[in-house]
Write a protein that holds these residues in place. Structure first.
Motif, PDB file in Angstrom:
ATOM      1  N   VAL A   1       0.866  -1.180   0.000  1.00 53.17           N
ATOM      2  CA  VAL A   1       0.000   0.000   0.000  1.00 53.17           C
ATOM      3  C   VAL A   1       0.902   1.229   0.000  1.00 53.17           C
ATOM      4  CG1 VAL A   1      -1.740   1.310   1.272  1.00 53.17           C
ATOM      5  CG2 VAL A   1      -1.809  -1.191   1.277  1.00 53.17           C
ATOM      6  N   THR A   2       0.724   2.100  -0.985  1.00 54.80           N
ATOM      7  CA  THR A   2       1.506   3.324  -1.063  1.00 54.80           C
ATOM      8  C   THR A   2       0.699   4.470  -0.460  1.00 54.80           C
ATOM      9  OG1 THR A   2       2.615   2.542  -3.057  1.00 54.80           O
ATOM     10  CG2 THR A   2       2.705   4.905  -2.627  1.00 54.80           C
ATOM     11  N   VAL A   3       1.330   5.196   0.480  1.00 58.39           N
ATOM     12  CA  VAL A   3       0.660   6.293   1.169  1.00 58.39           C
ATOM     13  C   VAL A   3       0.835   7.609   0.417  1.00 58.39           C
ATOM     14  CG1 VAL A   3       0.655   7.660   3.296  1.00 58.39           C
ATOM     15  CG2 VAL A   3       0.837   5.189   3.411  1.00 58.39           C
TER      16      VAL A   3
ATOM     17  N   VAL B   1       7.896   4.155  -1.410  1.00 55.00           N
ATOM     18  CA  VAL B   1       7.803   2.967  -2.235  1.00 55.00           C
ATOM     19  C   VAL B   1       7.481   1.820  -1.276  1.00 55.00           C
ATOM     20  CG1 VAL B   1       9.024   1.402  -3.778  1.00 55.00           C
ATOM     21  CG2 VAL B   1       9.478   3.863  -3.888  1.00 55.00           C
ATOM     22  N   ALA B   2       6.286   1.260  -1.400  1.00 53.37           N
ATOM     23  CA  ALA B   2       5.853   0.195  -0.490  1.00 53.37           C
ATOM     24  C   ALA B   2       6.631  -1.083  -0.787  1.00 53.37           C
ATOM     25  CB  ALA B   2       4.357  -0.039  -0.637  1.00 53.37           C
ATOM     26  N   ALA B   3       7.040  -1.773   0.270  1.00 59.02           N
ATOM     27  CA  ALA B   3       7.779  -3.022   0.128  1.00 59.02           C
ATOM     28  C   ALA B   3       6.885  -4.116  -0.431  1.00 59.02           C
ATOM     29  CB  ALA B   3       8.349  -3.448   1.479  1.00 59.02           C
ATOM     30  N   THR B   4       7.478  -4.983  -1.232  1.00 61.08           N
ATOM     31  CA  THR B   4       6.749  -6.116  -1.782  1.00 61.08           C
ATOM     32  C   THR B   4       6.695  -7.250  -0.754  1.00 61.08           C
ATOM     33  OG1 THR B   4       8.727  -7.175  -2.661  1.00 61.08           O
ATOM     34  CG2 THR B   4       7.609  -5.554  -4.089  1.00 61.08           C
TER      35      THR B   4
ATOM     36  N   SER C   1       2.179  -5.837   7.486  1.00 60.55           N
ATOM     37  CA  SER C   1       3.610  -5.613   7.654  1.00 60.55           C
ATOM     38  C   SER C   1       4.106  -4.548   6.685  1.00 60.55           C
ATOM     39  CB  SER C   1       4.358  -6.929   7.409  1.00 60.55           C
ATOM     40  OG  SER C   1       5.717  -6.800   7.723  1.00 60.55           O
ATOM     41  N   VAL C   2       5.102  -3.788   7.130  1.00 58.68           N
ATOM     42  CA  VAL C   2       5.767  -2.809   6.264  1.00 58.68           C
ATOM     43  C   VAL C   2       7.269  -2.855   6.510  1.00 58.68           C
ATOM     44  CG1 VAL C   2       3.787  -1.225   6.150  1.00 58.68           C
ATOM     45  CG2 VAL C   2       5.530  -0.885   7.902  1.00 58.68           C
TER      46      VAL C   2
END
Length: 192
Positions: A126-128, A133-136, A160-161
């Motif tokens: 999820v990109t805020v 850059v959101a982790a895969t 998780s992030v």
């Protein structure tokens, strides 16, 4: 500290430890309950220059609908950004014998009032904002392996992030999706 607060200063050898916060019963009174804030600090003279340091903190608690969130605060020290893994485990706790787990936790990371990152299901980035850059899922799984965290199940509803954070104070907040309730675990790891 006030009369009812507790504190402990001790030297610990490297390893894993557990802190329990329990209410002390008062004779003749109802069973005590309420909100507690456990705080853990590295009290070394210069923790950044020592080989051993605190690299993970986690806390388990109940999450309810509305304002019944689980919050964990943490501080990134030093003079450059650090990669951090933050997880909100609910369903994954059932494998460890925890009953009444939060079926679908969502995770939000804040720097002051600013939302920096969020996630609902750990495999779905999820990109805020445009700066993040959101982790895969592969990056999150690799980070968990690197820090020694238990793996999250494929298709699981845990959150998780992975993000790089500049030195400063941060807050991780676990809330329930769809007014769910249950036990959740907030985990914060420094990724080497």
């Amino acid at each position: 500290l006030t009369d009812g607060d507790s504190a402990l200063l001790t030297i610990l050898v490297p390893g894993s430890y557990t802190l329990h916060v329990v209410a002390v019963p008062v004779p003749g009174a109802a069973t005590p309950s309420g909100v507690a804030l456990p705080e853990i600090y590295d009290a070394s003279i210069n923790p950044q220059s020592e080989y051993q340091r605190l690299v993970n903190i986690s806390s388990r608690g109940s999450v309810t609908a509305g304002d019944g969130v689980l919050i964990g605060g943490f501080v990134v020290t030093g003079n450059s950004p650090k990669r951090i893994l933050v997880r909100a485990s609910g369903p994954a706790l059932a494998a460890f014998g925890v009953s009444g787990v939060l079926p679908d936790p969502q995770l939000a990371i804040y720097g002051g009032p600013t939302l920096l990152a969020r996630n609902d299901n750990w495999e779905t980035p999820v990109t805020v904002n445009t700066a993040q850059v959101a982790a895969t899922a592969a990056e999150i799984a690799a980070a968990a392996t690197q820090v020694g965290a238990f793996p999250l199940a494929p298709g699981g509803k845990d959150a998780s992030v992975v993000l790089a954070l500049a030195p400063g104070a941060y807050t991780a907040k676990i809330s329930a999706v769809a007014n769910g309730t249950g036990v959740a675990l907030i985990e914060v790891y420094e990724i080497p």
